[in-house]
Structure formats: structure tokens, C-alpha cells
Write a protein that holds these residues in place. Structure first.
Motif, PDB file in Angstrom:
ATOM      1  N   ILE A 158      25.475  77.171 -16.690  1.00  0.00           N
ATOM      2  CA  ILE A 158      25.448  75.722 -16.571  1.00  0.00           C
ATOM      3  C   ILE A 158      24.512  75.248 -15.462  1.00  0.00           C
ATOM      4  O   ILE A 158      23.719  74.332 -15.655  1.00  0.00           O
ATOM      5  CB  ILE A 158      26.869  75.181 -16.304  1.00  0.00           C
ATOM      6  CG1 ILE A 158      27.770  75.509 -17.502  1.00  0.00           C
ATOM      7  CG2 ILE A 158      26.830  73.671 -16.058  1.00  0.00           C
ATOM      8  CD1 ILE A 158      29.215  75.144 -17.309  1.00  0.00           C
ATOM      9  N   TYR A 159      24.596  75.897 -14.304  1.00  0.00           N
ATOM     10  CA  TYR A 159      23.858  75.397 -13.138  1.00  0.00           C
ATOM     11  C   TYR A 159      22.584  76.168 -12.819  1.00  0.00           C
ATOM     12  O   TYR A 159      21.835  75.782 -11.925  1.00  0.00           O
ATOM     13  CB  TYR A 159      24.774  75.405 -11.918  1.00  0.00           C
ATOM     14  CG  TYR A 159      26.094  74.708 -12.148  1.00  0.00           C
ATOM     15  CD1 TYR A 159      26.146  73.330 -12.381  1.00  0.00           C
ATOM     16  CD2 TYR A 159      27.291  75.424 -12.176  1.00  0.00           C
ATOM     17  CE1 TYR A 159      27.346  72.693 -12.611  1.00  0.00           C
ATOM     18  CE2 TYR A 159      28.511  74.790 -12.398  1.00  0.00           C
ATOM     19  CZ  TYR A 159      28.531  73.428 -12.616  1.00  0.00           C
ATOM     20  OH  TYR A 159      29.732  72.799 -12.849  1.00  0.00           O
TER      21      TYR A 159
ATOM     22  N   THR B  61      29.016  78.991 -23.700  1.00  0.00           N
ATOM     23  CA  THR B  61      28.343  79.078 -22.398  1.00  0.00           C
ATOM     24  C   THR B  61      27.285  80.168 -22.415  1.00  0.00           C
ATOM     25  O   THR B  61      26.251  80.047 -21.777  1.00  0.00           O
ATOM     26  CB  THR B  61      29.344  79.348 -21.257  1.00  0.00           C
ATOM     27  OG1 THR B  61      29.865  80.666 -21.372  1.00  0.00           O
ATOM     28  CG2 THR B  61      30.472  78.350 -21.283  1.00  0.00           C
TER      29      THR B  61
ATOM     30  N   LEU C 146      24.075  78.732 -23.574  1.00  0.00           N
ATOM     31  CA  LEU C 146      23.356  78.063 -22.499  1.00  0.00           C
ATOM     32  C   LEU C 146      22.684  79.075 -21.589  1.00  0.00           C
ATOM     33  O   LEU C 146      21.540  78.927 -21.193  1.00  0.00           O
ATOM     34  CB  LEU C 146      24.317  77.213 -21.678  1.00  0.00           C
ATOM     35  CG  LEU C 146      24.838  75.955 -22.339  1.00  0.00           C
ATOM     36  CD1 LEU C 146      25.765  75.207 -21.398  1.00  0.00           C
ATOM     37  CD2 LEU C 146      23.670  75.073 -22.743  1.00  0.00           C
TER      38      LEU C 146
ATOM     39  N   ARG D  83      18.809  79.187 -20.668  1.00  0.00           N
ATOM     40  CA  ARG D  83      18.440  78.836 -19.314  1.00  0.00           C
ATOM     41  C   ARG D  83      17.740  79.981 -18.576  1.00  0.00           C
ATOM     42  O   ARG D  83      16.832  79.768 -17.791  1.00  0.00           O
ATOM     43  CB  ARG D  83      19.688  78.433 -18.547  1.00  0.00           C
ATOM     44  CG  ARG D  83      19.406  77.843 -17.181  1.00  0.00           C
ATOM     45  CD  ARG D  83      20.654  77.284 -16.582  1.00  0.00           C
ATOM     46  NE  ARG D  83      20.692  75.842 -16.655  1.00  0.00           N
ATOM     47  CZ  ARG D  83      20.042  75.047 -15.812  1.00  0.00           C
ATOM     48  NH1 ARG D  83      19.277  75.552 -14.881  1.00  0.00           N
ATOM     49  NH2 ARG D  83      20.146  73.755 -15.902  1.00  0.00           N
TER      50      ARG D  83
ATOM     51  N   THR E 178      20.632  76.387 -27.047  1.00  0.00           N
ATOM     52  CA  THR E 178      20.783  75.435 -25.953  1.00  0.00           C
ATOM     53  C   THR E 178      21.076  74.025 -26.434  1.00  0.00           C
ATOM     54  O   THR E 178      21.658  73.228 -25.714  1.00  0.00           O
ATOM     55  CB  THR E 178      19.519  75.390 -25.081  1.00  0.00           C
ATOM     56  OG1 THR E 178      18.394  75.140 -25.919  1.00  0.00           O
ATOM     57  CG2 THR E 178      19.315  76.703 -24.362  1.00  0.00           C
TER      58      THR E 178
ATOM     59  N   THR F  29      16.390  71.657 -19.584  1.00  0.00           N
ATOM     60  CA  THR F  29      17.654  72.384 -19.368  1.00  0.00           C
ATOM     61  C   THR F  29      18.360  71.949 -18.088  1.00  0.00           C
ATOM     62  O   THR F  29      19.300  72.602 -17.652  1.00  0.00           O
ATOM     63  CB  THR F  29      17.415  73.913 -19.318  1.00  0.00           C
ATOM     64  OG1 THR F  29      16.519  74.227 -18.260  1.00  0.00           O
ATOM     65  CG2 THR F  29      16.876  74.418 -20.626  1.00  0.00           C
ATOM     66  N   GLU F  30      17.919  70.841 -17.520  1.00  0.00           N
ATOM     67  CA  GLU F  30      18.601  70.359 -16.323  1.00  0.00           C
ATOM     68  C   GLU F  30      19.963  69.762 -16.678  1.00  0.00           C
ATOM     69  O   GLU F  30      20.180  69.321 -17.799  1.00  0.00           O
ATOM     70  CB  GLU F  30      17.743  69.310 -15.600  1.00  0.00           C
ATOM     71  CG  GLU F  30      16.456  69.841 -14.992  1.00  0.00           C
ATOM     72  CD  GLU F  30      16.685  70.703 -13.756  1.00  0.00           C
ATOM     73  OE1 GLU F  30      17.836  70.864 -13.331  1.00  0.00           O
ATOM     74  OE2 GLU F  30      15.677  71.216 -13.218  1.00  0.00           O
ATOM     75  N   GLN F  31      20.836  69.745 -15.700  1.00  0.00           N
ATOM     76  CA  GLN F  31      22.173  69.184 -15.897  1.00  0.00           C
ATOM     77  C   GLN F  31      22.193  67.691 -15.561  1.00  0.00           C
ATOM     78  O   GLN F  31      21.227  67.146 -15.056  1.00  0.00           O
ATOM     79  CB  GLN F  31      23.167  69.905 -14.972  1.00  0.00           C
ATOM     80  CG  GLN F  31      23.393  71.341 -15.329  1.00  0.00           C
ATOM     81  CD  GLN F  31      23.797  71.515 -16.766  1.00  0.00           C
ATOM     82  OE1 GLN F  31      24.871  71.095 -17.171  1.00  0.00           O
ATOM     83  NE2 GLN F  31      22.908  72.086 -17.573  1.00  0.00           N
ATOM     84  N   GLU F  32      23.333  67.089 -15.802  1.00  0.00           N
ATOM     85  CA  GLU F  32      23.529  65.740 -15.302  1.00  0.00           C
ATOM     86  C   GLU F  32      23.473  65.755 -13.776  1.00  0.00           C
ATOM     87  O   GLU F  32      23.854  66.747 -13.180  1.00  0.00           O
ATOM     88  CB  GLU F  32      24.891  65.207 -15.756  1.00  0.00           C
ATOM     89  CG  GLU F  32      25.007  64.973 -17.243  1.00  0.00           C
ATOM     90  CD  GLU F  32      24.031  63.920 -17.760  1.00  0.00           C
ATOM     91  OE1 GLU F  32      23.383  63.242 -16.944  1.00  0.00           O
ATOM     92  OE2 GLU F  32      23.906  63.805 -18.963  1.00  0.00           O
TER      93      GLU F  32
ATOM     94  N   TYR G  22      19.748  65.252 -16.607  1.00  0.00           N
ATOM     95  CA  TYR G  22      19.558  65.252 -18.052  1.00  0.00           C
ATOM     96  C   TYR G  22      19.457  63.836 -18.628  1.00  0.00           C
ATOM     97  O   TYR G  22      18.581  63.549 -19.447  1.00  0.00           O
ATOM     98  CB  TYR G  22      20.672  66.029 -18.765  1.00  0.00           C
ATOM     99  CG  TYR G  22      20.497  65.963 -20.247  1.00  0.00           C
ATOM    100  CD1 TYR G  22      19.505  66.716 -20.870  1.00  0.00           C
ATOM    101  CD2 TYR G  22      21.255  65.091 -21.023  1.00  0.00           C
ATOM    102  CE1 TYR G  22      19.290  66.625 -22.223  1.00  0.00           C
ATOM    103  CE2 TYR G  22      21.043  64.991 -22.383  1.00  0.00           C
ATOM    104  CZ  TYR G  22      20.067  65.761 -22.986  1.00  0.00           C
ATOM    105  OH  TYR G  22      19.844  65.649 -24.320  1.00  0.00           O
TER     106      TYR G  22
END
Lengths: 208, 208
Positions: free
Chosen positions: A23-24, A110, A113, A117, A172, B120-123, B126
DNA sequence: GTATGATTCAATCAATTGATTGAATTTTTG
DNA sequence: CAAAAATTCAATCAATTGATTGAATCATAC
């Protein structure tokens, strides 16, 4: 964790780390975020894995190995056949990761992702990733040469990269897309594989 | 910076930030890394942009806006024609970013990475990204409906995602690939565009 | 049971993070 | 030139980072 208690600490950390890295990303993941969610001590990470980097390596190892092995196994079965077909090569490539992810339910999501990523991570992560996938890539490149004779070296490489990008795209984007356009997040392995194989086959063979 | 001295501080920060965000991602980028390379004071970032997040937003704004505008402009010119063709739609989509990046030399190379990585960046990153690209995406989805009638909603979306993934693939992998297989890092806009258009057209039309 | 090794723990380290302050400086305006 | 606004600066903040230590606890073997 009440019944089936006490999943082995090492595995537990690995599970949580996998999700966080997915995720990160590597830089965005903190050991403290992991150990808090896994409810273990910070030192446990150092004890079982070493550094944050080593932990990432362990996560890759656990998940990439079975996928790559299955891909190569499937590929070997194809290329011994009298007349190999592109669709079969592509299926050998696409099905293992898709099937694995599907079989894993929520964890599979996950892992999707993660796979996507990790492709954009920097050194030293990138080399770590590449080490696991390079042998597989080379084998499939060779196979493509068999079924698509007469292309330039450059053509092979870009075809392979496009092939890869399609599955990364699916992995993704699947959650985002199905959330955006449908109520139903379900998908079937065969549907997805045939969609990928179909698009890619056409792209490689019928590209004018 | 010796002659043509004293590029405006704000622009200078933006340039360096763009490269750092492209290479290290949002989480992996540090303000201090940026200001050190830009040789400005930390407070300058806060003064000119606000937060790290605001800085990222400014970077997107500057680069995404002209691309999207050119894509939409090209698209509009196509869809008014009597019989629109898929290849023309795809070219309208692919050419602007590719041409822009090519025209920018070294900065273009980092912009490539940025475009790929930001997907692929998160909130909250995103949403920031999506805000810029969503209108464009919707227009092209509509256009695809014109030239590829009879597909399901799902088909359109996945076709669009695949189309997108191919260019992201090129943008992010180009440097890696050419470094791995050739001595020559040069590429021509027309070659790349026709490769992308060719693969994608076939994938969308001839997929069995 | 007890000794040995494996594992977990709280406490702490130095380094780095994004952000802010208020004074100093430069630029612009009148 | 002088006043006002815009910009830059050094100094500092609290919070978080990955990592380490040595003691405490647990499991296993003898």
C-alpha cells in the motif's frame, strides 16, 4: 486472533509487512506501523529479519518464488510441444499470478498492489525485484522468439514489456476500476486471463 | 547556474521537486533533499507553496495541464470527422505526452518516471492525480464508444486501462530497457507512437 | 529440575522528518 | 529617497524514523 491462536511471529510480521509495502511502498512504510498492527515488539523485526530492507526482501521471496516457478513450469510444458502457439505461452505467463491472487482472497488483493508497486521502486529494492524475475523474463523472451519469428530484438523486448504491463495494469487497477464502475468486485480467473491473452495476442501478432 | 543566472526561486524549486517526486515518490522525497539541491532555504517551500503536499500538487498542475489540454484538443478535431478511426483516437491520446517528453530532453526523462509513478500513489495524492486526468479519461471513453460500438461497459473500461498502461509502460521502462539492451538511448516520437498505436489498435479490434 | 538456547520486551539512541518563527534582506511602490 | 511589500534567512520545534541494547521470559534438551 482468538482461536487458531498465535500464528508464528515471523509469519505474522511478514503478513502485515506485505500489506504495508504493497500500500505505502518501501519508503512510505514504517516499521512502527507494521509492528503496531502485528502487535509485536520493534526488536522482533530486527531479530527475525534484520533491517527494513531485509524484511522487504523476505516479502518478495515468499511471494515471487512460487509464482515464477509455476510460470516456468508451465512454460516448459508448452515449448516441448510440436507447434507451440503464442496464446499458450501467454497463458502460461498470465495464469499463475492471477490464479494465485484469486485463491488468496483479501491477501491476494494486497499482493496485486505489491506486484504493481514494486515495479517502480528504486535501488536497492529494484535490483532485489529484478533478481527474482529476470530468469523468468529471459525464458519467456526466448519462447516468444520461437512463436514470433522474424522480429527485431527491440520488438521482442517491447512486446514482452507490454505483456507485462497489461497484467500489472490489471493487478493494480482492478480494485479501483470495479469500485468506480460496478457494485460487484468479483472477477473470474478465466475471464481475466482470456482478456489479457486476447489483447496481447492481437497486439503482438496483428499489429500492422 | 552561472550565466542566465537566477532562475526564479519558485520555478527552481518546482524543477528539482519534480525530479525528486519522480524518482523517489511522494513518501520517499524529503523537502531537505529538494532544498539542498535547489540551494534554497527550507522556508522557501512553505512560503511559495505551503506544505509538501501542496508542492506535489503544483508539480502535477504544471505538467499535466498542457498534456491533457493537448490531448483533448486533438480528440475534438478527430471526433468531428465523418468517419473517425480508432487509430486516430489513439494517436490523439498517445502523441501529446510522448512529444512533450521528447521535446524536453533530460527533464522529459524524469517526467516520464513521474507520470508512471504517480499512478500508484496513495491518497491524498491519488485524488490529486485523478482530478487532473479524469475529464480527459471520460472524453476518450466516449470516443472509444463511437469507434468500437457494441462492447460492454466493462470492455470499454478495460480497453482504456490497457491503452493507458501501454504508455505508462513505455514512459517508465524506456530508460531501463534501453540501458539493458542497447548502447543507444535515443528514440523517435513517431516510432514510439506507432508502436503503441499498433499494439493497442490490434488489441482492441482483433482480440478474439 | 535445571541448564541452555531461542524469543520477547521496555527503554533508549542518534538522525531525520515537515513545519514554523521572527528577524534580516531585497524588491517594488509612491 | 522612504515606506511598504515581497522574499530570504538562520534557528528551532515536536514528532517520527530505523536501529540497538541488555534484561526478562519462554521453550527445549539433558
Amino acid at each position: 486472533m482468538k482461536l487458531a491462536e498465535k500464528k508464528d511471529t515471523k509469519t505474522h510480521i511478514l503478513d502485515v509487512a506485505e500489506r504495508h509495502f504493497a500500500i505505502y511502498g518501501f519508503a512510505g512504510t514504517t516499521l512502527r506501523g507494521i509492528i503496531k498492527e502485528a502487535d509485536v515488539n520493534v526488536a522482533a523485526v530486527a531479530y527475525h529479519f534484520g533491517s527494513k530492507e531485509d524484511l522487504y526482501s523476505a516479502v518478495i521471496e515468499r511471494f515471487a518464488k512460487p509464482v515464477v516457478e509455476e510460470q516456468l513450469s508451465r512454460l516448459r510444458k508448452e515449448i516441448v510441444k510440436r507447434n507451440v502457439k503464442l496464446t499458450n505461452i501467454l497463458t502460461a505467463f498470465y495464469e499463475p499470478p492471477i490464479a494465485l491472487i484469486k485463491s488468496m482472497g483479501k491477501r491476494g488483493a494486497t499482493l496485486s498492489l505489491f506486484l504493481g508497486r514494486c515495479q517502480t521502486e528504486q535501488e536497492p529494492i529494484y535490483s532485489m525485484i529484478d533478481k527474482h524475475f529476470a530468469p523468468c523474463r529471459d525464458q519467456f523472451l526466448l519462447a516468444m522468439r520461437q512463436v514470433l519469428p522474424g522480429l527485431s530484438k527491440k520488438d521482442y523486448h517491447w512486446n514482452f514489456e507490454f505483456m507485462l504491463s497489461l497484467i500489472v495494469c490489471f493487478l493494480t487497477r482492478q480494485q479501483v476500476i470495479s469500485k468506480r464502475y460496478t457494485a460487484n468486485e468479483n472477477w473470474q480467473v478465466d475471464d481475466v486471463v482470456s482478456r489479457l491473452v486476447g489483447f496481447c495476442t492481437a497486439g503482438m501478432q496483428d499489429s500492422k
